[in-house]
Design a protein around this motif. Structure first.
Motif, short mmCIF file in Angstrom:
data_model
loop_
_atom_site.label_atom_id
_atom_site.label_comp_id
_atom_site.label_asym_id
_atom_site.label_seq_id
_atom_site.Cartn_x
_atom_site.Cartn_y
_atom_site.Cartn_z
N GLN A 161 28.57 53.19 31.96
CA GLN A 161 29.97 52.76 31.95
C GLN A 161 30.90 53.96 32.09
N VAL A 176 36.58 51.79 30.55
CA VAL A 176 37.04 50.80 31.52
C VAL A 176 36.27 49.50 31.32
N GLU A 178 34.87 47.50 33.56
CA GLU A 178 33.69 47.34 34.41
C GLU A 178 32.47 47.94 33.72
N TRP A 184 33.44 49.59 39.24
CA TRP A 184 34.64 50.39 38.99
C TRP A 184 35.12 51.04 40.28
N ARG A 187 36.48 48.46 42.74
CA ARG A 187 37.80 47.98 42.32
C ARG A 187 38.88 48.95 42.75
N GLY A 204 42.47 51.55 36.47
CA GLY A 204 41.37 51.19 35.58
C GLY A 204 41.78 50.94 34.15
#
Length: 492
Positions: A161, A176, A178, A184, A187, A204
């Motif tokens: 992560q 974040v 995600e 991430w 996005r 984010g």
């Protein structure tokens, strides 16, 4: 950059990257000039294994796949992604080794309490010289500017992560939403292509989705904290569609939670939804000064700020945290008004209950105001006693343009103290690098930034940026310069 047998997901990312570059051809988004939407060539399996062996780790699979199938650093959020060579330097030099212990188990986690973060950061222990590593188990993957960083969790329940953190430990880390690196990264590409604004809220930091999707999420939740996160996520949009204006105005009138209602009013004021400024008086009557000030600050019209700034000065001693910082932003916006000047913030400067972030915003506000000579005595004392480089940077900015010989002597004293700091030396090396277009790397570390800002107070000593750095790093030339300019005291 495509390679034989490239997986479909990698091809999709590269296609999105081309679309993002086409959306921002002049590199106007934050950090885009640094990476210019270009990726370095992918890393081979052998290179990745060598890095993993050297560091004693196994990279999270999604990130590992990205390095091997898409690119070894380059285009990415903020100032882009590090390649493996840069990561080696971050982990191996004296700066990085004070912070990162990648083989150890992480101690940070999402939504840490203030108490747990203070315990992990252990400011008192660090003051005593004890070894404290709150970012153990974190791999730095990119810079967001100054001491703000993007990292990747290497182990534990949040392995893979992305996390945002401050190398100066000024605040809690932010995980974040995600769960993996690739979602991430994708996005980010989607939001660049959509033209979303990442400067106000930071990429984010908010909830993913377009205005319609966020409204649907809001309709489905009863949780106040989740509502606030969704409301705050609307700041990434340039405009608020009419359907969302109507919906949120209706739910605002029915909302009983004062914090949620305040956030709704503030958000709608940001998008100039009619009737929002009338809500300020209601909040003021309730004594919800911080909430009212927040709306005044972000409503955006000169007329509203002009009508309220005197009242904000009156209640400034009662404001803390976000409310205090919003008040400072309002004063900055009113910098051209004859009744707004630095002297009116002298009492605020003397407050002992301000944290570092409060003081930084206060300094930034004063920097924008006229009459800085009115608070010069405060800054003369502050520059003589403060030890925290980031705060000193803002204090130096506050005194920019003030002509005072004693102040210049203080600048020289600070240069003597910080010019040879290891981080200033690191930034000196960057100042000597010639980049494409003839420019060079600016200072990126607090002590280097402080040195660079102090240099500017002497117009780079009559030299260009590179030449001034060379002068500072040459002890004999620096001493000669001080003698020639009447700075005879030896502060070393």
């Amino acid at each position: 950059m495509a390679k034989t047998g490239q997986p479909a997901w990698a091809k999709r990312i590269l296609k999105l990257l081309e679309q993002a570059k086409a959306k921002d051809p002049n590199f106007e988004r934050f950090g885009a000039h640094s990476h210019q939407y270009k990726l370095s060539a992918p890393a081979g399996e052998e290179m990745i294994q060598e890095f993993e062996k050297q560091q004693g780790i196994r990279l999270p699979e999604e990130y590992r796949d990205f390095l091997m199938s898409v690119g070894n650093g380059g285009a990415g959020p903020y100032y882009g992604l590090y390649g493996l060579k840069t990561q080696e330097k971050e982990l191996g030099d004296s700066h990085g080794s004070r912070i990162y212990h990648v083989q150890e188990e992480p101690v940070i986690y999402p939504k840490m309490s203030d108490e747990d973060w203070d315990k992990a950061a252990d400011q008192e222990g660090r003051r005593k010289g004890e070894k404290v590593y709150p970012y153990a188990g974190v791999l730095p993957i990119g810079s967001q500017g100054c001491t703000l960083m993007t990292g990747l969790m290497l182990s534990g329940p949040y392995r893979g992560q992305v996390v945002y953190y401050d190398e100066d430990y000024c605040g809690k880390p932010f995980f974040v939403r995600e769960k993996g690196f690739l979602s991430w990264y994708e996005r980010w590409l989607r939001e660049v292509i959509a033209g979303y604004n990442d400067e106000e809220a930071g990429f984010g930091m908010n909830v993913d989705g377009n205005p319609k999707q966020l409204m649907e999420l809001y309709e489905q939740t009863e949780d106040s904290e989740e509502k606030i996160e969704i409301i705050d996520s609307y700041y990434k949009f340039e405009t608020l569609p009419g359907k969302q204006k109507t919906y949120f105005k209706q739910v605002c009138a029915q909302e009983s939670d004062m914090e949620v209602r305040m956030r709704l009013i503030k958000m709608m004021a940001r998008f100039h939804v009619p009737g929002m400024t009338k809500e300020i008086e209601k909040l003021w009557e309730y004594g919800a000064y911080a909430e009212a000030v927040s709306i005044i600050t972000y409503e955006g019209t000169r007329e509203v700020k002009e009508a309220w700034y005197e009242k904000i000065f009156d209640i400034l001693p009662k404001l803390h945290g976000d409310g205090f910082r919003d008040a400072c932003h309002t004063f900055s916006a009113m910098k051209d008004h004859p009744n707004v000047h630095a002297g009116r913030l002298k009492e605020a400067l003397l407050r002992e209950d301000l944290d570092r972030n409060d003081r930084i915003v206060l300094f930034h506000s004063i920097r924008n105001l006229k009459g800085k000579e009115e608070v010069l005595d405060y800054f003369m004392d502050y520059l003589s006693t403060e030890e925290y480089p980031t705060l000193l940077i803002y204090a130096v900015w506050c005194t920019e343009g003030v002509k005072n010989r004693q102040l210049q002597e203080l600048y020289v004293k600070l240069l003597d103290k910080y010019r040879t700091h290891e981080n200033a030396r690191f930034d000196y090396k960057g100042s000597q690098m010639v980049l494409r277009g003839g420019g060079c790397m600016g200072a990126s570390r607090p002590e280097g930034q402080l040195t660079s800002n102090l240099m500017r107070q002497f117009d780079y000593f009559g030299l260009d940026y590179r030449g001034a750095w060379k002068l500072l790093m040459d002890g004999a030339r620096w001493k000669e310069w001080k003698q020639q300019n009447g700075f005879l005291h030896n502060f070393n």
